[in-house]
Design a protein around this motif. Sequence first.
Motif, short mmCIF file in Angstrom:
data_model
loop_
_atom_site.label_atom_id
_atom_site.label_comp_id
_atom_site.label_asym_id
_atom_site.label_seq_id
_atom_site.Cartn_x
_atom_site.Cartn_y
_atom_site.Cartn_z
N VAL A 1 -1.68 6.13 3.66
CA VAL A 1 -0.43 5.56 3.17
C VAL A 1 0.68 5.81 4.19
O VAL A 1 1.45 4.92 4.53
N ARG B 1 16.11 16.56 -11.00
CA ARG B 1 15.97 15.17 -11.46
C ARG B 1 15.79 15.14 -12.98
O ARG B 1 15.34 16.12 -13.57
N LEU C 1 -7.31 5.86 -4.96
CA LEU C 1 -6.53 6.96 -5.54
C LEU C 1 -5.06 6.52 -5.67
O LEU C 1 -4.39 6.81 -6.65
N VAL C 2 -4.61 5.79 -4.67
CA VAL C 2 -3.24 5.27 -4.70
C VAL C 2 -3.05 4.39 -5.93
O VAL C 2 -2.04 4.48 -6.64
N SER D 1 -6.04 9.64 1.54
CA SER D 1 -5.19 8.60 0.96
C SER D 1 -3.76 8.70 1.47
O SER D 1 -3.19 7.72 1.93
N PHE D 2 -3.22 9.91 1.37
CA PHE D 2 -1.81 10.05 1.75
C PHE D 2 -1.63 9.84 3.25
O PHE D 2 -0.62 9.31 3.69
N ASN E 1 -0.41 4.81 -9.11
CA ASN E 1 0.50 3.74 -9.51
C ASN E 1 0.26 3.31 -10.95
O ASN E 1 1.20 2.98 -11.68
N LEU F 1 3.48 12.02 -14.23
CA LEU F 1 3.00 13.08 -13.35
C LEU F 1 1.73 13.73 -13.90
O LEU F 1 0.81 14.05 -13.14
N GLU G 1 6.00 12.37 -3.16
CA GLU G 1 5.92 13.73 -2.61
C GLU G 1 5.35 14.69 -3.65
O GLU G 1 4.55 15.56 -3.33
N GLN H 1 1.93 5.74 -13.37
CA GLN H 1 3.37 5.53 -13.49
C GLN H 1 3.69 4.27 -14.27
O GLN H 1 4.61 4.25 -15.09
N PHE I 1 0.84 -1.20 0.00
CA PHE I 1 0.00 0.00 0.00
C PHE I 1 0.88 1.25 0.00
O PHE I 1 1.19 1.81 1.04
N ARG I 2 1.30 1.64 -1.19
CA ARG I 2 2.18 2.81 -1.28
C ARG I 2 2.15 3.35 -2.70
O ARG I 2 1.75 2.67 -3.63
N VAL I 3 2.58 4.58 -2.81
CA VAL I 3 2.73 5.18 -4.13
C VAL I 3 4.13 4.83 -4.61
O VAL I 3 5.11 5.05 -3.91
N HIS I 4 4.21 4.28 -5.81
CA HIS I 4 5.47 3.66 -6.21
C HIS I 4 6.60 4.63 -6.52
O HIS I 4 7.75 4.25 -6.53
N GLY I 5 6.29 5.86 -6.83
CA GLY I 5 7.36 6.82 -7.11
C GLY I 5 6.81 8.21 -7.09
O GLY I 5 5.59 8.40 -7.17
N ALA I 6 7.65 9.18 -6.96
CA ALA I 6 7.25 10.59 -7.00
C ALA I 6 6.12 10.88 -6.03
O ALA I 6 5.27 11.74 -6.27
N ALA J 1 -10.31 6.55 -0.73
CA ALA J 1 -8.91 6.72 -0.34
C ALA J 1 -8.00 5.62 -0.89
O ALA J 1 -6.91 5.89 -1.36
N GLY J 2 -8.45 4.37 -0.83
CA GLY J 2 -7.57 3.30 -1.25
C GLY J 2 -7.27 3.34 -2.74
O GLY J 2 -6.14 3.08 -3.17
#
Lengths: 420, 605
Positions: free
Chosen positions: A218, B585, B529-530, A214-215, B534, B595, A193, B537, A186-191, B526-527
């Motif tokens: 997480v 970056r 949106l994550v 969500s954040f 992902n 993004l 922030e 990306q 359960f995480r955002v895989h990149g970027a 909430a769940g």
Amino acid sequence: MRRRFFLHRSAMAMASLGVAPHWLVRTALGNQTAPKRNQVLVVVFQRGAADGLNIVAPYTEQRYYSLRPNIAVPRPGQDGGLLDLDGEFGLHPALRALKPLFDERQLAVVHAAGSPHPTRSHFDAQDYMESGTPGRKSTPDGWLNRALDNPATETSPVRAVALDKRMPRTLDGGNPAVALSSLKEFRVHGAAETFESMYMESADAELHATAQESFAAVRTVRALAQQPYRPANGANYPGGTLGPSLQQIAQLIKADAGLEVAFAEMGGWDHHANEAPQLARMLRHFGDSLAAFHRDLGERAADVTVVTMSEFGRTAEENGNRGTDHGHGNVMFVMGGGVSGGKVYGQWPTLSYSKLYQHRDLAVTTDFRAVLGELLTQRLGVQDLSTVFPGYSPGASLGLLTSDTLRTTARWPPWNESDS
Amino acid sequence: MTGKLMMTAMLSCLGAGWVCAADEAASFHQEMPEARQVAHVLDRLSFGARPGEAERVEETGVEQWIEQQLHPETIPENPTLTARLGPLESLRLSDREIITQYPPPAQIRAISQGRLPPPDDPELAVLVRRLAERDRTRRMRKNGEGISKPGWRDLLTPEQQMQLRRGTPEEKVAVLTGLEPARLSDLLFALPPKMLRQMYAAAPVDLRRRMMFSLQPQQVVVADLVEGKLYRAIYSERQLEEVLTDFWFNHFNVYLNKGVVRHLATSYERDAIRPHVLGRFGDMLLATARHPAMLFYLDNWQSASPEALARLRKRRRGALPRLNGLNENYARELLELHTLGPNAGFTEDDVLAVARCFTGWSIEQPRKGGGFRFNQMLHDEDAKTVLGHRIPAGGGIEDGFEVLDILASHPATARFVSTKLAQRFVADHPPESLVNRMAETFSETEGDLREVMRTMLTSREFFSTGAERSKLKSPLEMVVSAVRAVDADVTFAFGLSVVIEQMGQPLYRQEEPNGYPNQSSGWLNAGTLVTRLNFAQALAANKLPGTRVDASRLGKTLDAVARTLLPAPLSDRSRAVIEAGLNGRPRSPEVLAALVLGSPEFQRR
């Protein structure tokens, strides 16, 4: 209800931007006087209609053996026999891990429980049980979500969690809840922030509020999932479905992350043919998982109540394939430190022909909502059951719990000491 | 609107109640700038713009383009779509053919136990016999009767075995495609399911369908259905027809995993929904009412008059154990969800009367793919009163037709259908003025949906600032619009359906008859949106199996990428945040695209 949800969240969003009026913030946050350790309700759903008559069997009733000549579990003391509970009922031997819990009065059995609705469709029966409104299809949300419907205090981002890919009907609704299949994933895989700032800076109020939830969820989960989790007290969770789910729920509970209700499920109970070996295999996983959970929680088990349910039971008589077909009444377990266990609750209707529902299934003498209602009022502090189970009026208490260790909403964040 | 203004607006709204009626009404009178109309129609009438599409709409002219979309039969279809749909054979079969050619597990078991004969077609018979054999072996193993597993290793050389275990997905597939047909067939039935599934994305579609077939034939039907929907959404030039097919299936929802619906959903969408989405509402209503998928899903096929049942039981001495008597499920949803809408003033007595009118509307052999059948013997022959209309005794099957007529021409239906369409195409809380005009059109044209759509799509409310960017994308819309925006080459749409499921919208598997939410609030979770972030990306980084993206074509700078992917310019805030986040970056097109696809702006349409 959606509206209240929206108000609550908008106020939170505005509070975070520093533009909300004070009254709104106060209303949304409420006063925080809850004790730090909160009560947790864990719901385990056995999808597929588990065979309650073989899980907890009425071994003194000759009818049980005559109706099931090939698949009845032998009497206690015999080879592969039942584990005697009270001189009348016996526990399936594959559930031996749960027997000590029953003996220590931490596990209660409610028999002949279920939904009053006559349907024998898995689909409809699950739907009715999860919405908490038998016979009513259009209920938009689940009973467990409605039970949360008192956002009087600021609540944890992981207040309500389903260990599931999608939100199960039981927990679906207007109150924030998170469905996740793995704490680790359960995480955002990149970027992360950059995404978070983008949403936090966004003028899009709805997305802003959801993203904030969500954040926060997480972050909470990331913080506690940093370390590999080690179950305590030598608890050993079996692999598979229910074991890992309960282990992750234990992890959330022990991290004091503000969890109040959790949902986990285990499917595959629909044994129309060759039931005995399959049921034994599944019950072993089921019992070992629950026992590991209880052991792992240790003294925290005092704050945790687990209830198990399945959409309906199975036919009293075995069918021509050494299995059973869709039935009616079933068995429920209630487990936890505050449970008045060691007892088989409910009025036993017997398996005599005239007492069987439609002359074929165990009758329902305890409405499943009676069991859930008792847990909700005495553990989650639900005052008005009519919003959770509209149209249902509870009868006398079953007395499943030892004391009213009532509490309101969990304090969140836990370090935010408030003396008001 | 600046943030502060927005907040002020929200606060005054909160004071006034749930809907800020005055402000919202005003915003539906304010026309959006012409320059934004192209983006708006693409957002609403399609699953999102593909590169170059805005220019094409501009060239055609917005009004003309809408008119074309209202006549999908005049739009030449995209050859890529034709190529993708070609191999998905089950999409073109009848219910009976599907059940014969892709037998469900129960049927395979029946064949393995000798209760049913194997199919006539010799080629199919060989396959089904293999499935039946494997079923028998599995059951024996479950019973603890030791039978050695068929060894897939024996079918391959050591090198081939090694490649199948350690190779890349492409190398694994190469092992299979290099085998002679008979050996491949043996292997497909011997390989463990997990190994087969790992190869799905890399396998050519015909081989993939054979792999699925060897695991569980019915899975091919489900995969064809899901992939067909996604390929059409991604590639069809008749976008409005696809959006509407999605909308109307959802309106007349059936649940794929309820028993026999699994082999009926294909024809349900193809024959009962799709032909009518720009036709007459009454025709679609009747087509769904008679379709076995609906009859089964809402249980009407088992609904019988209790008196008729008692008479029959007496005569046959306790036969007919399946039937419990009257089933109100369909009648209730017909009134509440399909036509009049909730709170339209119908009573419990109306529900009961409608249920009695539909007694005997059943299915001829549901498990064998039989069609609609009216069973006179189970019908309630007494007179009924439905919404004040008297339906005389002895009407038989006509009772049901009459109820459908009453409902299709009822003013409450005109309003309910118009409101739902306006929610989908205009705004979550559509202006009353628009709904009224749509409902008028509905009534005047006897439910001509093309005319209702035209009233809506040419209205000033549709082109108002109140409508613009006001809808949150559903998971399906989010995934398909992203795939379209980056112009991905999709050869394994099933993989995308898994992502959509993870966001909370398993296709064809919404259990409740209400269907998926029509309003944005239903998709704020909430769940998930994550999962959206992902997915953005993974798509941009080319990590989704069976979906190829060439990010280098999307642009080199943030502004260029945003111009390609977003119909409206990126907000200054998002721009500033991304610039800050990228500080130092590398700004590869993949990173920029991820993004932008994950931005709040992309979640709206």
